[in-house]
Design an enzyme around this catalytic site. Structure first.
Site, mmCIF file in Angstrom:
data_model
loop_
_atom_site.group_PDB
_atom_site.id
_atom_site.type_symbol
_atom_site.label_atom_id
_atom_site.label_comp_id
_atom_site.label_asym_id
_atom_site.label_seq_id
_atom_site.Cartn_x
_atom_site.Cartn_y
_atom_site.Cartn_z
ATOM 1 N N ASP A 347 0.838 -1.186 0.000
ATOM 2 C CA ASP A 347 0.000 0.000 0.000
ATOM 3 C C ASP A 347 0.882 1.249 0.000
ATOM 4 O O ASP A 347 1.852 1.341 0.751
ATOM 5 C CB ASP A 347 -0.889 -0.021 1.253
ATOM 6 N N GLU A 383 1.578 -0.461 -5.067
ATOM 7 C CA GLU A 383 0.612 0.591 -5.362
ATOM 8 C C GLU A 383 1.453 1.849 -5.526
ATOM 9 O O GLU A 383 1.883 2.441 -4.526
ATOM 10 C CB GLU A 383 -0.406 0.766 -4.226
#
Length: 693
Positions: A347, A383
């Site tokens: 993330d 990401e």
């Protein structure tokens, strides 16, 4: 509890955390600026504090001690002494019980209350430490000893054959009628035969789970009666979230992952190492802030009272600090070796590559990860963005990483919405986004291609809503993305209009087919194959309810079952044609005389000229792929795409068989033809065999 010594032996500074050796437990905690570290022991429920023992030794910034006679099941926390000087970045407060950053299992849950804060509330309170004991509100760590039964081998599915299914562990199974009620929403349900059967049916090779590390709800959500459903608010990087354990034992998670492996399905974890649940400088003191705020977090150089907020959550872990890199690497190895996890999706991974001067593909963390003999062999997915300066880094991560490709997502949405001038961008995305990833020996699988994910509209909502509807989140519909490149096709939200419903399904099928025919790694979002809706909520992070859960009744409905069959057919088609799974970028190299590996055509069959590429009014076009079929011939596919509102006839140079038509998803393959009518908002896959040279 067995009577334990009233003081600790020196112990060892490595490994960090609490480790049982069969005779006792060694405790080791890094804090470069502390003056004293106290181990606090609790009863089995974590309610009553039984003893406080000083860690007697300090080596290279690590405080350590050994408790002879202690073993698995011991419940503990820390109190750390040191300067309370926010201007210098120090926020030590021994009144606050702190969770071990290396805690492998938790006892109890976090209870919100003012005593969690290290400073007094109100104006000027930041400079005054709060002396209330936070232990009654805090979860505690528990010593764990993992058995070492022989594990089945990892599936190790090649990247080129990978189909990722992004899912929420709780949301996937909480309403599954075949799963025992006591197990729904937990690891125990993940590998239930009915769940595995569904994943096999739609061709899934890897499940990518939203965060399963122990996490905390934010106070502002608790005040609204909501919770952090997604889990991007990590409290403990080594422990499974307690709510996801039906049995209460962390062994349940290991067993579930091994069962998935036995079924041939990989498990990838979405991991959040960019920030913690402590939030900004005004947030609670739960662990890192009280252990060594100035070492673990990135602080504003001109005002070290403040956290740098490149994550949008209040704090940012400092991955340029060697001990923070060690923490993250140790956590990753723990999940890879103890639990057998097959890969990780990072993330806001740009944060992990931030050095003092900004993002660096050669940052220390990336270097450590890529040379690690265990982790470098796992699937690594970035990401590639954060909210800090220069935070958008799609295509700039080092070799070894795949990356979520939001340009693919947006281009596919705009193309099938019928926007003008999208042919060049669509061609680039279908070709594996070589313009972004074809460098440094990276392979085409580096582009993770998707049209929906947990963050945003579901597929159904993408074609049902022109704007977001996030009122239930309690933020006056200000949260979530405003520009979703969506279209409601004639009515906002659900409608009984049969033509509108048919058009929505047609566009949705075309977008799904695009994901499967594009070069790269395809990813599906949980429930899209069953026509799941969130009622237009494109930021359902706090909706732990029917809004976010997989409604398995939909999978049995006529529309849901039809969409599921369609996805299964797409997956089978991708498996049957190696050219769709190319792990190399295609640049028009000849695979046979006059037959390039990739080419582009207008509907009339002519090769697209530079002038035609830049004709903004032209929408329909064809992609041709060619490559060995693995059986001695050349596999040739033409993908015919018509995002317009009227049918278009495509002319082919010789007969192709129609393998799939998104306008008629259940139709059997059609015989070869040279003229193919393609309906509005439809994609057709045509195939033929060419003799090998």
């Amino acid at each position: 509890m067995t009577r334990l010594p009233d003081r600790l032996e020196p112990g060892a500074p490595y490994p960090l955390g609490a480790r049982w050796d069969g005779l006792g437990v060694n405790f080791a905690l890094f804090s470069d600026h502390a003056t004293r570290v106290v181990l606090c022991l609790f009863d089995a429920e974590g309610r009553r504090e039984l003893a406080r023992l000083d860690l007697p030794e300090r080596t290279d910034g690590v405080w350590h001690g050994y408790l002879r006679g202690a073993g698995p099941g011991l419940v503990y926390g820390f109190r750390v002494h040191g300067p309370y000087d926010p201007r210098a970045g120090h926020r030590f407060n021994p009144a606050k019980l702190l969770l071990d950053p290396y805690a492998q299992a938790l006892v109890g849950t976090l209870k919100h209350g003012d005593a969690l804060f290290g400073h007094r509330a109100g104006a000027g309170g930041e400079h005054i430490p709060d002396r209330r004991d936070s232990a009654p509100l805090m979860p505690k760590a528990m010593v764990v000893a993992f058995p070492e039964p022989e594990a089945p081998p990892l599936p190790r599915t090649p990247w080129r054959d990978t189909l990722i299914y992004e899912a929420h562990l709780r949301g996937l199974t909480i309403r599954h009628p075949a799963v025992p009620e006591a197990e729904r929403g937990t690891f125990a349900a993940l590998a239930h035969p009915a769940v595995v059967e569904h994943l096999h049916r739609i061709g899934v090779t890897a499940v990518e789970l939203l965060p399963v590390h122990a996490f905390a709800d934010e106070p502002f959500l608790a005040q609204k009666g909501l919770s952090n459903y997604w889990g991007y608010n990590t409290l403990a990087f080594f422990a499974p979230h307690p709510r996801y354990l039906a049995t209460g034992s962390v062994e349940e998670a290991r067993s579930a992952i091994r069962a998935m492996h036995a079924a041939g399905i990989e498990v990838i974890l979405d991991v959040v190492y960019n920030h913690t649940a402590e939030g900004g400088e005004e947030g609670p003191t739960l662990s890192f802030r009280g252990i060594d705020n100035a070492s673990y977090y990135r602080l504003v150089p001109e005002d070290r009272r403040r956290c740098i907020n490149d994550t949008g959550t209040g704090n940012t872990l400092d991955l340029s600090h060697p001990r923070v890199i060690q923490l993250v690497m140790d956590s990753l190895r723990h999940w890879a070796t103890v639990y057998g996890v097959d890969g990780f999706r990072f993330d806001l991974s740009t944060v992990l590559g931030r050095e003092q001067h900004g993002f660096d593909a050669g940052a220390g963390f990336f270097d450590a990860l890529r040379q690690d003999p265990v982790l470098a062999t796992r699937k690594l997915i970035a990401e590639p963005w954060d909210v800090g300066p220069g935070g958008y880094q799609l295509g700039n991560h080092p070799p070894g990483f795949a990356e979520w490709n939001d340009r693919f997502r947006d281009t596919v949405r705009l193309f099938w919405r019928g926007d003008e001038g999208m042919r060049p961008a669509m061609a680039a995305r279908l070709a594996g986004s070589a313009d972004l990833f074809d460098r440094g020996g990276r392979r085409a699988w580096a582009s993770v291609n998707y049209v929906t994910s947990h963050d945003g509209f579901t597929l159904r909502d993408l074609v049902s809503y022109a704007r977001k509807h996030n009122e239930a989140n309690g933020e006056d519909n200000r949260d979530g993305h405003n520009d979703n490149h969506s279209c409601n096709w004639g009515a906002e939200g659900e409608t009984r209009s049969a033509p509108i419903q048919a058009r929505r399904l047609a566009v949705a099928r075309a977008m799904l087919a695009t994901v499967f025919v594009a070069i790269g790694t395809p990813m599906l979002a949980m429930g899209d194959e069953a026509w799941r809706t969130q009622g237009g909520n494109n930021n359902a992070y706090c909706q732990d309810n029917e809004t976010s859960w997989f409604d398995w009744d939909l999978a049995g409905s006529e529309t849901g079952a039809g969409m599921t069959r369609f996805v299964a057919r797409l997956a089978a088609l991708r498996r049957a044609h190696p050219v769709l799974r190319s792990d190399r970028f295609l640049h028009g190299t000849l695979v046979a005389p006059g037959l390039p590996d990739i080419a582009w055509f207008d509907p009339d069959g002519t090769t697209l000229s530079p002038e035609r590429w830049h004709d903004r009014s032209a929408r329909a076009f064809a992609l041709q792929l060619a490559g060995p079929d693995g059986a001695g011939a050349i596999d040739v596919l033409r993908v015919l795409m018509n995002p317009g509102n009227a049918p278009v006839t495509f002319h082919l140079p010789e007969p192709f068989a129609i393998a799939l038509d998104t306008a008629d998803p259940d139709a059997a393959p059609a015989p070869p033809c040279v003229e193919v009518p393609v309906a509005a908002h439809a994609l057709v896959i045509a195939t033929r065999k060419h003799p090998a040279p």
